[in-house]
Design a protein around this motif. Structure first.
Motif, PDB file in Angstrom:
ATOM      1  N   GLY A 166       2.072   9.238  -6.011  1.00  0.00           N
ATOM      2  CA  GLY A 166       2.540  10.565  -5.641  1.00  0.00           C
ATOM      3  C   GLY A 166       3.735  11.009  -6.452  1.00  0.00           C
ATOM      4  O   GLY A 166       3.800  12.178  -6.893  1.00  0.00           O
ATOM      5  N   ALA A 167       4.686  10.111  -6.689  1.00  0.00           N
ATOM      6  CA  ALA A 167       5.864  10.472  -7.478  1.00  0.00           C
ATOM      7  C   ALA A 167       5.483  10.825  -8.904  1.00  0.00           C
ATOM      8  O   ALA A 167       5.989  11.803  -9.476  1.00  0.00           O
ATOM      9  CB  ALA A 167       6.865   9.318  -7.455  1.00  0.00           C
TER      10      ALA A 167
ATOM     11  N   GLY B   7      15.106   9.237  -6.526  1.00  0.00           N
ATOM     12  CA  GLY B   7      16.477   9.401  -6.050  1.00  0.00           C
ATOM     13  C   GLY B   7      16.585  10.017  -4.678  1.00  0.00           C
ATOM     14  O   GLY B   7      17.647  10.531  -4.305  1.00  0.00           O
ATOM     15  N   LEU B   8      15.498   9.986  -3.905  1.00  0.00           N
ATOM     16  CA  LEU B   8      15.502  10.528  -2.542  1.00  0.00           C
ATOM     17  C   LEU B   8      15.882   9.399  -1.597  1.00  0.00           C
ATOM     18  O   LEU B   8      15.112   8.466  -1.360  1.00  0.00           O
ATOM     19  CB  LEU B   8      14.126  11.092  -2.182  1.00  0.00           C
TER      20      LEU B   8
ATOM     21  N   ILE C  35       0.843  -1.201   0.000  1.00  0.00           N
ATOM     22  CA  ILE C  35       0.000   0.000   0.000  1.00  0.00           C
ATOM     23  C   ILE C  35       0.878   1.251   0.000  1.00  0.00           C
ATOM     24  O   ILE C  35       0.644   2.212  -0.752  1.00  0.00           O
ATOM     25  CB  ILE C  35      -0.938  -0.013   1.219  1.00  0.00           C
ATOM     26  N   GLY C  36       1.910   1.277   0.857  1.00  0.00           N
ATOM     27  CA  GLY C  36       2.823   2.417   0.859  1.00  0.00           C
ATOM     28  C   GLY C  36       3.542   2.581  -0.464  1.00  0.00           C
ATOM     29  O   GLY C  36       3.743   3.719  -0.939  1.00  0.00           O
ATOM     30  N   ALA C  37       3.911   1.458  -1.087  1.00  0.00           N
ATOM     31  CA  ALA C  37       4.580   1.539  -2.385  1.00  0.00           C
ATOM     32  C   ALA C  37       3.645   2.107  -3.458  1.00  0.00           C
ATOM     33  O   ALA C  37       4.062   2.929  -4.287  1.00  0.00           O
ATOM     34  CB  ALA C  37       5.078   0.155  -2.783  1.00  0.00           C
ATOM     35  N   VAL C  38       2.400   1.681  -3.449  1.00  0.00           N
ATOM     36  CA  VAL C  38       1.439   2.187  -4.448  1.00  0.00           C
ATOM     37  C   VAL C  38       1.220   3.680  -4.258  1.00  0.00           C
ATOM     38  O   VAL C  38       1.171   4.447  -5.240  1.00  0.00           O
ATOM     39  CB  VAL C  38       0.108   1.403  -4.322  1.00  0.00           C
TER      40      VAL C  38
ATOM     41  N   PHE D 173       8.200   2.108   4.922  1.00  0.00           N
ATOM     42  CA  PHE D 173       9.342   1.454   4.287  1.00  0.00           C
ATOM     43  C   PHE D 173       9.077   1.214   2.805  1.00  0.00           C
ATOM     44  O   PHE D 173       9.955   1.444   1.963  1.00  0.00           O
ATOM     45  CB  PHE D 173       9.634   0.138   5.005  1.00  0.00           C
ATOM     46  N   GLY D 174       7.848   0.790   2.474  1.00  0.00           N
ATOM     47  CA  GLY D 174       7.505   0.607   1.064  1.00  0.00           C
ATOM     48  C   GLY D 174       7.551   1.909   0.294  1.00  0.00           C
ATOM     49  O   GLY D 174       8.067   1.971  -0.828  1.00  0.00           O
ATOM     50  N   GLY D 175       7.016   2.973   0.888  1.00  0.00           N
ATOM     51  CA  GLY D 175       7.071   4.273   0.231  1.00  0.00           C
ATOM     52  C   GLY D 175       8.486   4.792   0.094  1.00  0.00           C
ATOM     53  O   GLY D 175       8.845   5.416  -0.915  1.00  0.00           O
ATOM     54  N   MET D 176       9.338   4.548   1.123  1.00  0.00           N
ATOM     55  CA  MET D 176      10.722   5.015   1.073  1.00  0.00           C
ATOM     56  C   MET D 176      11.491   4.329  -0.056  1.00  0.00           C
ATOM     57  O   MET D 176      12.271   4.970  -0.775  1.00  0.00           O
ATOM     58  CB  MET D 176      11.403   4.750   2.415  1.00  0.00           C
ATOM     59  N   LEU D 177      11.276   3.036  -0.241  1.00  0.00           N
ATOM     60  CA  LEU D 177      11.975   2.322  -1.313  1.00  0.00           C
ATOM     61  C   LEU D 177      11.571   2.850  -2.685  1.00  0.00           C
ATOM     62  O   LEU D 177      12.417   2.998  -3.584  1.00  0.00           O
ATOM     63  CB  LEU D 177      11.681   0.827  -1.216  1.00  0.00           C
ATOM     64  N   VAL D 178      10.302   3.178  -2.853  1.00  0.00           N
ATOM     65  CA  VAL D 178       9.845   3.677  -4.156  1.00  0.00           C
ATOM     66  C   VAL D 178      10.397   5.080  -4.418  1.00  0.00           C
ATOM     67  O   VAL D 178      10.865   5.378  -5.522  1.00  0.00           O
ATOM     68  CB  VAL D 178       8.304   3.665  -4.217  1.00  0.00           C
ATOM     69  N   THR D 179      10.356   5.959  -3.412  1.00  0.00           N
ATOM     70  CA  THR D 179      10.903   7.310  -3.622  1.00  0.00           C
ATOM     71  C   THR D 179      12.415   7.259  -3.861  1.00  0.00           C
ATOM     72  O   THR D 179      12.963   8.085  -4.610  1.00  0.00           O
ATOM     73  CB  THR D 179      10.608   8.198  -2.398  1.00  0.00           C
TER      74      THR D 179
END
Length: 375
Positions: A187-188, A292-293, A179-182, A281-287
């Protein structure tokens, strides 16, 4: 075995006092009737049968008697004098057919439609009354547990906490990770078009901390734990184990409901916190991969935004309410199971549907409350 046959005396045939004689031949049984029940009414149309010729009649059972009755044959009492046992079978079937109530007439479609609506309203009202009665018993049981903590079944609490909490940890972590990755992907992609890709961190933080972590966790527990509670307690109801508890003086609410309620009340906030970590954590990996953040920048942005802790508290504040609702609905439906498997299936389904609906509804209520409070 001989196939069922019949013959009707014509003008030059057998007569008894001027009445037509029906001759039955072969076995008038369920396996040998063949098409006799279909041919007999057509052959007897307009014919008054006054007697039977049973000389060549073989076996005779209720299927043969029913075929004669449904063909419109009305026989005098002495027609079965040569085969009294067949006459008793015929009399029994005739009495059952005569006493059978006619099927109820279907009313107009409008009446049936309003009838379904009325029954639906009655069912909803009945569910509300039973739910309030369950809530009253639950509050009494909770009060007794608080007044007399020595009677609390701690092993049952720990067992339910393990089954409803620790065993659900992997699926909750994985689901919230994706869910965080999606959210991060969306958002990105959207914010980069406006040159504001860096704000994807805030988007992920607010959505995961405030809404998605607690709601997804509660929905997963509604499908996992509420159905389990309803099935377990419902099976005990079917096997009369709950009645046995009452006979032995054991309060079913203390033994079955309170441990499950306490387990979810303790574990859902903890599972929500794990879901928050997994979603971030899922969102952090995608960003990191898309924008490149790096992780250090992601954590710094989250730390510098002073509202993130408030969003976390808002999300965690919903968890105890969701836990009580999910556990209460699952146990309530389990206690309402009757003595058949169909009732068990209906109640398990109702537990999941009602729990998910209650979660979505309460989340909307919380949103309105926090909106008015400016939180």
């Amino acid at each position: 075995m001989a196939r069922a046959q019949f013959d009707v005396g014509e003008e030059g045939g057998d007569r008894e006092g001027g009445s037509t004689v029906l001759a039955l031949r072969g076995d008038w049984s369920a396996t040998e009737l063949g098409d006799a029940p279909r041919r007999l009414p057509r052959r007897l149309e307009g014919v008054q049968v006054g007697g039977l010729d049973l000389t060549d009649l073989g076996r005779f059972d209720t299927a043969g008697a029913l075929a004669l009755i449904q063909s419109g044959v009305h026989l005098p009492e002495d027609a079965w004098s040569d085969r009294p046992e067949a006459g008793r079978v015929y009399a029994m079937v005739e009495k059952l057919e005569r006493d059978q109530a006619p099927p109820p007439k279907r009313g107009p479609w409008a009446v049936r439609a309003f009838g379904r609506v009325g029954r639906g309203v009655e069912d909803v009202w009945s569910e509300m009354v039973l739910s309030m009665a369950f809530l009253g018993r639950l509050l009494i049981a909770m009060g007794r547990a608080i007044v007399a903590p020595g009677k609390i079944r701690w092993p049952a609490w720990v067992s339910q906490m393990e089954r409803a909490g620790l065993d659900a940890l992997p699926i909750i972590a994985v689901t919230n990770f994706f869910i965080g990755a999606v959210i991060a992907f969306l958002g990105a992609d959207l914010l980069t078009q406006f040159g504001a890709g860096v704000f994807a961190v805030q988007l992920i933080g607010v959505s995961v901390l405030r809404e998605f972590a607690v709601v997804i966790t509660a929905v997963l527990l509604a499908g996992r734990s509420a159905s389990s509670f309803a099935a377990e307690i419902g099976s005990m109801r079917m096997n009369q184990e709950v009645d046995a508890m009452n006979v032995m003086g054991v309060d079913p609410f203390q033994a079955l409901v309170i441990p499950r309620l306490a387990a979810l009340l303790i574990m859902l906030p903890l599972l929500t916190f794990v879901a928050v970590l997994a979603g971030l954590f899922g969102g952090m990996l995608v960003t990191w991969s898309q924008l490149g953040l790096g992780p250090a920048f992601f954590i710094q942005r989250m730390y510098e935004d002073g509202t993130m802790f408030m969003h976390l508290m808002v999300g965690l504040s919903k968890a105890p309410v969701f836990a009580i609702v999910v556990a209460a609905i699952g146990c309530r439906q389990g206690m309402a199971v009757a003595g058949d498997v169909e009732s068990l299936g209906r109640r398990v389904t109702a537990a999941v549907v009602q729990a998910i609906f209650a979660i979505i509804f309460l989340d909307a209520v919380f949103a309105l409350i926090y909106l008015e409070l400016g939180v």
